[in-house]
Scaffold this motif. Structure first.
Motif, short mmCIF file in Angstrom:
data_model
loop_
_atom_site.label_atom_id
_atom_site.label_comp_id
_atom_site.label_asym_id
_atom_site.label_seq_id
_atom_site.Cartn_x
_atom_site.Cartn_y
_atom_site.Cartn_z
N THR A 111 -2.23 38.55 -4.34
CA THR A 111 -2.36 37.01 -4.43
C THR A 111 -3.19 36.40 -3.23
N PRO A 112 -4.28 35.88 -3.30
CA PRO A 112 -4.98 35.54 -2.23
C PRO A 112 -4.26 34.46 -1.20
N THR A 113 -4.17 34.57 -0.08
CA THR A 113 -3.46 33.56 0.90
C THR A 113 -4.68 32.44 0.99
N PRO A 114 -4.19 31.14 1.41
CA PRO A 114 -5.00 30.10 1.69
C PRO A 114 -6.24 30.38 2.85
N GLU A 115 -6.05 31.27 3.53
CA GLU A 115 -6.89 31.73 4.65
C GLU A 115 -8.08 32.44 3.72
N LEU A 117 -8.73 32.34 0.66
CA LEU A 117 -9.51 31.29 -0.24
C LEU A 117 -10.48 30.43 0.19
N ALA A 118 -10.14 30.18 1.69
CA ALA A 118 -11.17 29.37 2.56
C ALA A 118 -12.32 30.11 2.66
N GLU A 119 -12.15 31.43 3.12
CA GLU A 119 -13.34 32.27 3.21
C GLU A 119 -14.05 32.64 1.86
N PHE A 120 -13.38 32.89 0.84
CA PHE A 120 -13.83 33.41 -0.47
C PHE A 120 -13.24 32.47 -1.61
N PRO A 121 -13.84 31.24 -1.83
CA PRO A 121 -13.31 30.28 -2.86
C PRO A 121 -13.33 31.08 -4.28
N LYS A 122 -14.36 32.08 -4.47
CA LYS A 122 -14.23 32.60 -5.91
C LYS A 122 -12.89 33.29 -6.06
N LEU A 123 -12.25 33.58 -5.19
CA LEU A 123 -10.80 34.29 -5.44
C LEU A 123 -9.65 33.61 -5.91
N ALA A 124 -10.17 32.19 -6.36
CA ALA A 124 -9.07 31.38 -6.76
C ALA A 124 -8.64 31.73 -8.03
N LYS A 125 -9.36 32.34 -8.89
CA LYS A 125 -9.21 32.85 -10.17
C LYS A 125 -7.82 33.76 -10.37
N TYR A 126 -7.48 34.43 -9.09
CA TYR A 126 -6.40 35.25 -8.98
C TYR A 126 -5.28 34.61 -8.62
N VAL A 127 -5.27 33.40 -8.13
CA VAL A 127 -3.90 32.68 -7.80
C VAL A 127 -2.90 32.36 -8.54
#
Length: 200
Positions: A111-115, A117-127
């Motif tokens: 699960t991507p961390t907030p850090e 997500l801030a660097e790679f917004p496209k990872l939000a789909k994995y949250v």
């Protein structure tokens, strides 16, 4: 060409007396649900898994990470350790201190961390549920989750699908090893294992 018994025995004695690094046993990868390549030939020789001389006040079974040299050591005792080449946190994403293994997973969900997500917004789909374990998952084949008491530090020791990272400061703060090496380490440790990450 024949070799005399005396020469053969002498060569065996010489090999036994050589204090070179001892190679540790090969890792069985035949039961993995996803392909795992032993890619040690793709990293610098010094970062390949081996038994080495290593003096430490830590008890056998302890993991010691030296971020400056990009090595992880599993203490064996009697001045010996298994040394693994590692990738560690890049500038601004470092952590040092003492923790213990509070969770162990094979082919973990990420699960991507907030850090991240801030660097790679496209990872939000994995949250919502995280990225399932597998060849695309950046956690690799195994993950050891570091806790301080009951608190998850958010730092992990995990696998990597990219051998070019080993020996470099390239992670988001975690310690990563070749997949074959994290499998080897995973098989040697247990919940509660002490982990010491030295200062950068």
């Amino acid at each position: 060409m024949t070799i005399s018994r005396r020469l053969f025995l002498a060569s065996l004695a010489a090999a036994a007396a050589t204090p070179a690094f001892a190679q540790v046993a090969a890792v069985d990868l035949s039961q993995e649900p996803f392909p795992v390549k032993d890619e040690e030939n793709k990293i610098e020789f010094k970062y390949r898994r081996k038994e080495v001389d290593f003096e430490s006040a830590e008890a056998p079974g302890t993991i010691v990470v030296d971020p400056k040299k990009r090595f992880l050591y599993l203490i064996l005792g009697n001045g010996k350790a298994i040394r693994y080449g590692a990738s560690v946190g890049k500038q601004g994403r470092t952590w040092s201190g003492q923790a213990s293994i509070g969770r162990m997973e094979k082919w973990p969900t990420w699960t991507p961390t907030p850090e991240h997500l801030a660097e790679f917004p496209k990872l939000a789909k994995y949250v919502p549920g995280g990225m399932p374990g597998g060849p695309e998952n950046p956690m690799g084949a195994r993950a050891l989750y570091l806790y301080q008491g009951d608190v998850d530090t958010i730092y992990r020791i995990h696998g990597s699908h990219d051998p070019s990272l080993i020996g470099r400061k390239k992670t988001a703060g975690c310690v990563s090893l070749l997949n074959v090496d994290i499998i080897d380490l995973y098989n040697r440790v247990q919940l509660g294992t002490k982990v010491v990450v030295l200062e950068y």
